[in-house]
Motif scaffolding. Structure first.
Motif, PDB file in Angstrom:
ATOM      1  N   LEU A  16     -76.331  54.191  -2.790  1.00 24.31           N
ATOM      2  CA  LEU A  16     -76.239  53.040  -1.601  1.00 24.31           C
ATOM      3  C   LEU A  16     -77.140  53.433  -0.897  1.00 24.31           C
ATOM      4  O   LEU A  16     -77.654  52.315   0.072  1.00 24.31           O
ATOM      5  N   THR A  17     -77.598  54.833  -0.324  1.00 25.36           N
ATOM      6  CA  THR A  17     -78.266  55.054   0.840  1.00 25.36           C
ATOM      7  C   THR A  17     -80.032  54.032   0.583  1.00 25.36           C
ATOM      8  O   THR A  17     -80.360  53.967   1.097  1.00 25.36           O
ATOM      9  N   PHE A  18     -80.244  54.435  -0.998  1.00 30.31           N
ATOM     10  CA  PHE A  18     -81.085  53.661  -1.117  1.00 30.31           C
ATOM     11  C   PHE A  18     -81.385  52.501  -1.131  1.00 30.31           C
ATOM     12  O   PHE A  18     -82.041  51.931  -0.897  1.00 30.31           O
ATOM     13  N   VAL A  19     -80.744  51.550  -1.429  1.00 36.58           N
ATOM     14  CA  VAL A  19     -80.235  50.166  -1.152  1.00 36.58           C
ATOM     15  C   VAL A  19     -80.717  49.779  -0.172  1.00 36.58           C
ATOM     16  O   VAL A  19     -81.102  48.574   0.439  1.00 36.58           O
ATOM     17  N   VAL A  20     -79.872  49.800   0.906  1.00 34.87           N
ATOM     18  CA  VAL A  20     -79.488  50.011   2.421  1.00 34.87           C
ATOM     19  C   VAL A  20     -80.803  50.111   2.671  1.00 34.87           C
ATOM     20  O   VAL A  20     -81.376  49.626   3.476  1.00 34.87           O
TER      21      VAL A  20
ATOM     22  N   THR B  28     -88.885  57.869   5.875  1.00 37.02           N
ATOM     23  CA  THR B  28     -88.315  58.300   4.849  1.00 37.02           C
ATOM     24  C   THR B  28     -87.922  59.884   4.932  1.00 37.02           C
ATOM     25  O   THR B  28     -86.874  59.707   3.664  1.00 37.02           O
ATOM     26  N   VAL B  29     -88.292  60.493   5.207  1.00 39.14           N
ATOM     27  CA  VAL B  29     -87.247  61.971   5.751  1.00 39.14           C
ATOM     28  C   VAL B  29     -85.704  61.762   5.961  1.00 39.14           C
ATOM     29  O   VAL B  29     -85.149  62.369   4.885  1.00 39.14           O
ATOM     30  N   VAL B  30     -85.386  60.982   7.052  1.00 38.16           N
ATOM     31  CA  VAL B  30     -83.741  60.353   7.289  1.00 38.16           C
ATOM     32  C   VAL B  30     -83.284  59.549   5.726  1.00 38.16           C
ATOM     33  O   VAL B  30     -82.391  60.125   5.452  1.00 38.16           O
ATOM     34  N   VAL B  31     -83.666  58.813   4.918  1.00 43.06           N
ATOM     35  CA  VAL B  31     -83.968  58.408   3.787  1.00 43.06           C
ATOM     36  C   VAL B  31     -83.304  60.073   2.826  1.00 43.06           C
ATOM     37  O   VAL B  31     -81.809  59.241   1.727  1.00 43.06           O
TER      38      VAL B  31
END
Length: 180
Positions: free
Chosen positions: A97-101, A115-118
């Motif tokens: 879900l991290t990628f979707v959000v 990007t590093v945070v994701v």
């Protein structure tokens, strides 16, 4: 004569590889290889895909052949699997879900997360999923009649203590000199 010799050697080689496959199939994954009882010569080896009468799995077939070893009770097994699925599945779903959000946030121009945070957030969730995969079975009550707490911290301490004792006993057996 040479062709017959080669054929006999091939048959012998296929028999030993099948026996090894059967041993690996019926050996429990957590059973130490050193203390595994040797199969007696009177018992015919179980072929792959075959079961002992009344047994439905290789572990049950092994337990049926070895009466002093009992399989994990079905109630406890289901409890372990469901806890592992919860403690592993929820963090893994969070990682995905991290990628979707982050995609929704970027696509709708709400906020552009670095990007590093994701990456770090998703890796953290995946790491929690890996830990949950081990925590699930250890946090389940291994007693058939007792379900235990939903978080299972007391059960985890008890079961992890049992594992440590088993590891110490195995190390002691390995380090102790053989008795004559």
């Amino acid at each position: 004569m040479t062709a017959k010799k080669k054929k006999a050697q091939n048959n012998a080689a296929s028999t030993t590889s099948t026996d090894k496959e059967v041993d690996e199939l019926i050996r429990l994954p957590f059973e130490p290889a050193q203390t595994r009882p040797k199969p007696s010569k009177q018992v015919a080896p179980v072929k792959q895909g075959a079961t002992v009468q009344g047994a439905t799995s290789p572990a049950k077939a092994f337990a049926k052949r070895q009466p002093n070893i009992s399989p994990i009770p079905e109630v406890v097994n289901r409890r372990m699997v469901s806890r592992a699925a919860k403690f592993c599945g929820i963090p893994t779903a969070g990682a995905l879900l991290t990628f979707v959000v982050s995609y929704v946030l970027i696509a709708n121009d709400f906020f552009k997360p670095p990007t590093v945070v994701v990456l770090l957030v998703s890796l953290g969730f995946f790491g929690l999923g890996v830990l949950g995969l081990s925590y699930g079975p250890l946090s389940a009550s291994w007693d058939e009649e007792r379900v235990g707490h939903w978080l299972g911290w007391d059960e985890f301490k008890l079961n992890f203590g049992r594992l440590q004792e088993t590891w110490k006993a195995a190390k002691y057996e390995k380090d102790s000199p053989p008795s004559a």
